[in-house]
Scaffold this active site. Structure first.
Site, PDB file in Angstrom:
ATOM      1  N   ASP A   1     -13.001 -17.942 -19.781  1.00 57.31           N
ATOM      2  CA  ASP A   1     -12.221 -19.108 -20.154  1.00 57.31           C
ATOM      3  C   ASP A   1     -13.204 -20.278 -20.123  1.00 57.31           C
ATOM      4  O   ASP A   1     -14.300 -20.170 -19.561  1.00 57.31           O
ATOM      5  CB  ASP A   1     -11.090 -19.302 -19.137  1.00 57.31           C
TER       6      ASP A   1
ATOM      7  N   ASP B   1     -12.380 -24.313 -19.865  1.00 60.00           N
ATOM      8  CA  ASP B   1     -12.059 -25.427 -18.976  1.00 60.00           C
ATOM      9  C   ASP B   1     -11.682 -24.914 -17.587  1.00 60.00           C
ATOM     10  O   ASP B   1     -10.791 -24.088 -17.438  1.00 60.00           O
ATOM     11  CB  ASP B   1     -10.918 -26.259 -19.550  1.00 60.00           C
TER      12      ASP B   1
END
Length: 175
Positions: A7, A9
C-alpha cells in the site's frame, strides 16, 4: 519472481486524513525508501496498490498523482533500487468499482501484469481494507504499525496476519 506488493499512504509515505494532495505533501516515512531499494537490490519486485479517492473527490489531478509516483521512483533509484508497477483506484468509496480495496482488483492487476499468482505474495498495508484485499486476492496480509497500523491492530486483524513495525522491518524479514 519474488514479488512484494505495498500500500502507499501510511506504508511508504506519511498519511493524512486531509489527503496527500501534492508532491510537497508526499513525505516518505523514514527508512521506507531505503527498504524498497534494498528489496529491489536483493531481487524483489516491489509493486504498489493504492486507493486514491482524492482523484474522484477533486482534491488533486491525475498528473499530480503521477508526479508523486515519479518522485517515489526517483528516490528509490537514488538508493540504487527500482520500483515495479504502481496501480491505483481513482474511484470514491461509493462508486462500486472492483478495484477499490478491500476488493482484490488492484492486487489482481499486479498479479496479471507479472503473470504470477498471489499465493504466498505479501501485501503490506496499514488498514483493515488492505488486509481484507490481501485475503480476497489470496495473498498474505502483512500489517505495519505506521500510518493507521496501530489503530488497525487495536481493532483486531484477521488470523494469520503478519505484523511488523514498519517497512524497514518487512525488508529485513524478507532479505
Amino acid at each position: 519472481m519474488k514479488l512484494l506488493i505495498l500500500d502507499r499512504d501510511g506504508v511508504i509515505n506519511f498519511d493524512s486524513d486531509a489527503y496527500i494532495k501534492s508532491v510537497q505533501e508526499w513525505i516518505p516515512i523514514p527508512g521506507s525508501i531505503e527498504a524498497i531499494a534494498q528489496l529491489s537490490k536483493a531481487g524483489w519486485t516491489v509493486a504498489v496498490a493504492t486507493n486514491q479517492s482524492g482523484l474522484a473527490r477533486g482534491y488533486y489531478s491525475a498528473d499530480t498523482l503521477e508526479a508523486m509516483h515519479t518522485r517515489l521512483r526517483e528516490l528509490v533509484a537514488e538508493q540504487g533500487g527500482a520500483m515495479g508497477l504502481i496501480v491505483h483506484c481513482p474511484h470514491g468509496p461509493d462508486e462500486g468499482c472492483a478495484c477499490r480495496k478491500p476488493k482484490p482488483g488492484l492486487l489482481e492487476t499486479i498479479g496479471a501484469h507479472y503473470q504470477q499468482t498471489l499465493e504466498d505474495v505479501w501485501f503490506v498495508g496499514d488498514s483493515r481494507s488492505d488486509l481484507d484485499a490481501a485475503l480476497a486476492a489470496g495473498a498474505q496480509p502483512v500489517l505495519v504499525k505506521t500510518g493507521k497500523g496501530e489503530r488497525t491492530l487495536s481493532k483486531g486483524v484477521p488470523a494469520g496476519t503478519l505484523i511488523h513495525d514498519d517497512l524497514a522491518c518487512v525488508a529485513r524479514a524478507l532479505i
